[in-house]
Write a protein that holds these residues in place. Structure first.
Motif, PDB file in Angstrom:
ATOM      1  N   LEU A  87     -36.903 -45.223   1.433  1.00 50.92           N
ATOM      2  CA  LEU A  87     -38.312 -44.960   1.115  1.00 50.92           C
ATOM      3  C   LEU A  87     -38.623 -43.462   1.182  1.00 50.92           C
ATOM      4  CD1 LEU A  87     -41.240 -45.871   0.606  1.00 50.92           C
ATOM      5  CD2 LEU A  87     -41.469 -46.273   3.056  1.00 50.92           C
TER       6      LEU A  87
ATOM      7  N   LYS B 249     -44.773 -47.369  -2.251  1.00 49.67           N
ATOM      8  CA  LYS B 249     -45.747 -46.999  -1.222  1.00 49.67           C
ATOM      9  C   LYS B 249     -45.231 -47.206   0.196  1.00 49.67           C
ATOM     10  CE  LYS B 249     -48.769 -46.007  -4.327  1.00 49.67           C
ATOM     11  NZ  LYS B 249     -48.435 -44.722  -4.952  1.00 49.67           N
ATOM     12  N   LYS B 250     -45.722 -46.349   1.087  1.00 56.27           N
ATOM     13  CA  LYS B 250     -45.435 -46.523   2.518  1.00 56.27           C
ATOM     14  C   LYS B 250     -46.670 -47.140   3.168  1.00 56.27           C
ATOM     15  CE  LYS B 250     -43.049 -43.520   5.033  1.00 56.27           C
ATOM     16  NZ  LYS B 250     -42.601 -42.459   5.954  1.00 56.27           N
ATOM     17  N   GLY B 251     -46.523 -48.375   3.612  1.00 57.09           N
ATOM     18  CA  GLY B 251     -47.625 -49.034   4.297  1.00 57.09           C
ATOM     19  C   GLY B 251     -47.391 -48.967   5.788  1.00 57.09           C
ATOM     20  N   CYS B 252     -46.659 -49.972   6.303  1.00 61.14           N
ATOM     21  CA  CYS B 252     -46.432 -50.042   7.746  1.00 61.14           C
ATOM     22  C   CYS B 252     -45.231 -49.208   8.184  1.00 61.14           C
ATOM     23  CB  CYS B 252     -46.190 -51.494   8.135  1.00 61.14           C
ATOM     24  SG  CYS B 252     -44.709 -52.189   7.345  1.00 61.14           S
ATOM     25  N   ASP B 253     -44.264 -48.993   7.296  1.00 62.71           N
ATOM     26  CA  ASP B 253     -42.999 -48.298   7.614  1.00 62.71           C
ATOM     27  C   ASP B 253     -42.172 -49.090   8.634  1.00 62.71           C
ATOM     28  OD1 ASP B 253     -41.277 -46.248   6.993  1.00 62.71           O
ATOM     29  OD2 ASP B 253     -42.052 -44.864   8.496  1.00 62.71           O
ATOM     30  N   HIS B 254     -42.499 -50.363   8.810  1.00 61.68           N
ATOM     31  CA  HIS B 254     -41.790 -51.183   9.807  1.00 61.68           C
ATOM     32  C   HIS B 254     -41.362 -52.543   9.257  1.00 61.68           C
ATOM     33  CE1 HIS B 254     -43.355 -48.259  12.663  1.00 61.68           C
ATOM     34  NE2 HIS B 254     -42.459 -48.723  13.502  1.00 61.68           N
ATOM     35  N   GLY B 255     -41.278 -52.681   7.939  1.00 62.33           N
ATOM     36  CA  GLY B 255     -40.792 -53.939   7.378  1.00 62.33           C
ATOM     37  C   GLY B 255     -41.777 -55.083   7.431  1.00 62.33           C
ATOM     38  N   GLN B 256     -43.065 -54.785   7.539  1.00 62.13           N
ATOM     39  CA  GLN B 256     -44.013 -55.885   7.716  1.00 62.13           C
ATOM     40  C   GLN B 256     -45.001 -56.088   6.575  1.00 62.13           C
ATOM     41  OE1 GLN B 256     -45.624 -54.845  11.510  1.00 62.13           O
ATOM     42  NE2 GLN B 256     -43.844 -55.628  12.594  1.00 62.13           N
ATOM     43  N   CYS B 257     -45.082 -55.138   5.622  1.00 58.07           N
ATOM     44  CA  CYS B 257     -46.155 -55.260   4.617  1.00 58.07           C
ATOM     45  C   CYS B 257     -45.659 -55.423   3.180  1.00 58.07           C
ATOM     46  CB  CYS B 257     -47.078 -54.048   4.696  1.00 58.07           C
ATOM     47  SG  CYS B 257     -46.340 -52.535   4.062  1.00 58.07           S
ATOM     48  N   GLY B 258     -44.422 -55.016   2.914  1.00 56.69           N
ATOM     49  CA  GLY B 258     -43.855 -55.177   1.569  1.00 56.69           C
ATOM     50  C   GLY B 258     -44.266 -54.108   0.576  1.00 56.69           C
ATOM     51  N   ALA B 259     -45.099 -53.146   0.985  1.00 56.69           N
ATOM     52  CA  ALA B 259     -45.563 -52.109   0.050  1.00 56.69           C
ATOM     53  C   ALA B 259     -44.410 -51.264  -0.492  1.00 56.69           C
ATOM     54  CB  ALA B 259     -46.583 -51.205   0.741  1.00 56.69           C
ATOM     55  N   CYS B 260     -43.311 -51.212   0.251  1.00 55.81           N
ATOM     56  CA  CYS B 260     -42.197 -50.326  -0.116  1.00 55.81           C
ATOM     57  C   CYS B 260     -41.097 -51.050  -0.889  1.00 55.81           C
ATOM     58  CB  CYS B 260     -41.602 -49.742   1.157  1.00 55.81           C
ATOM     59  SG  CYS B 260     -40.861 -51.036   2.178  1.00 55.81           S
TER      60      CYS B 260
ATOM     61  N   LEU C 164     -36.597 -53.999   1.211  1.00 59.23           N
ATOM     62  CA  LEU C 164     -37.653 -53.165   1.799  1.00 59.23           C
ATOM     63  C   LEU C 164     -37.049 -51.780   2.001  1.00 59.23           C
ATOM     64  CD1 LEU C 164     -39.091 -55.678   4.421  1.00 59.23           C
ATOM     65  CD2 LEU C 164     -40.095 -55.028   2.222  1.00 59.23           C
TER      66      LEU C 164
HETATM   67  S1  FES Z   1     -43.726 -49.942   4.325  1.00 59.29           S
HETATM   68 FE1  FES Z   1     -44.353 -51.900   5.050  1.00 59.29          FE
HETATM   69  S2  FES Z   1     -42.588 -53.119   4.722  1.00 59.29           S
HETATM   70 FE2  FES Z   1     -41.941 -51.125   4.211  1.00 59.29          FE
END
Ligand code: FES
Ligand code: FES
Length: 197
Positions: A69, A82-93, A103
């Motif tokens: 990412l 996109k960078k949403g949570c940066d922790h594998g929880q939102c799928g934006a990436c 992800l």
């Molecule tokens: S930024 Fe949320 S899952 Fe990757």
């Protein structure tokens, strides 16, 4: 030797021993800190990286700690992902690696050497949008649009992998992609529309 002399000598020896110990504490603490830090945050190591992104070959030097990412967004200015949570929880990436959705915030750049990465920037054919992009527009599949690139990359994989037999199946497949605007109905409709093509 007088009693007081003995006492003061003993006191001096004890005090200097304690001082020596105290002086050693910062060194020991520092060594422990470096050890723990190196364990949690591996030392910087730059490796050559050859990767194809949206059918374009890239050869670059990348820090082994860099995620896919960050490589896309920071090093290559491909900010569609996109960078949403940066922790594998939102799928934006979400992107595709060798055709599989992944992800990118949980994928190290060093893991994609020699692979084909496809991002949202790579799915249109020139000016011709991908059918899933068209469907998102016609079915109101987005509002603010922040989750949309990740949703579209997952939606394409959803159709490709054939998880479109029912609304429940689509919802289950897409459950890792969160939309804070709640555009879910339009997203499901978009997927159904493309699956029916
Ligand atoms: S930024 Fe949320 S899952 Fe990757
Ligand atoms: S459209 Fe806004 S977060 Fe999904």
């Amino acid at each position: 030797m007088r009693k007081n002399d003995k006492l003061s000598r003993r006191f001096f020896l004890k005090a200097s021993g304690a001082l020596t110990l105290l002086a050693a504490i910062p060194t020991a603490l520092k060594a422990t800190y470096i050890h723990v830090k190196n364990f949690i945050i591996p030392e910087k190591k730059v490796v050559p990286l050859t990767v194809s992104i949206n059918k374009k070959a890239y050869t670059l030097n990348s820090d082994t700690r860099t995620t896919l990412l960050d490589l896309l967004r920071e090093n290559l200015s491909l900010t569609g992902t996109k960078k949403g949570c940066d922790h594998g929880q939102c799928g934006a990436c979400t992107v595709h690696v060798d055709g599989e959705r992944v992800l990118s915030c949980l994928t190290l750049s060093a893991m994609v050497v020699g692979k084909e990465v496809t991002t949202i920037e790579g799915i249109a054919q020139g000016d011709q949008l991908h059918p899933m992009q068209e469907a998102f527009i016609s079915c109101d599949g987005f509002q603010c649009g922040y989750c949309t690139p990740g949703q579209i990359m997952s939606a394409i994989a959803c159709v490709k992998e054939g998880h479109t037999h029912s609304v429940e199946e689509i919802k289950a497949y897409m459950s890792g992609n969160l939309c804070r605007c709640g555009a879910y109905n339009g997203i499901v409709e978009s997927i159904q529309k493309v699956a029916a093509l």
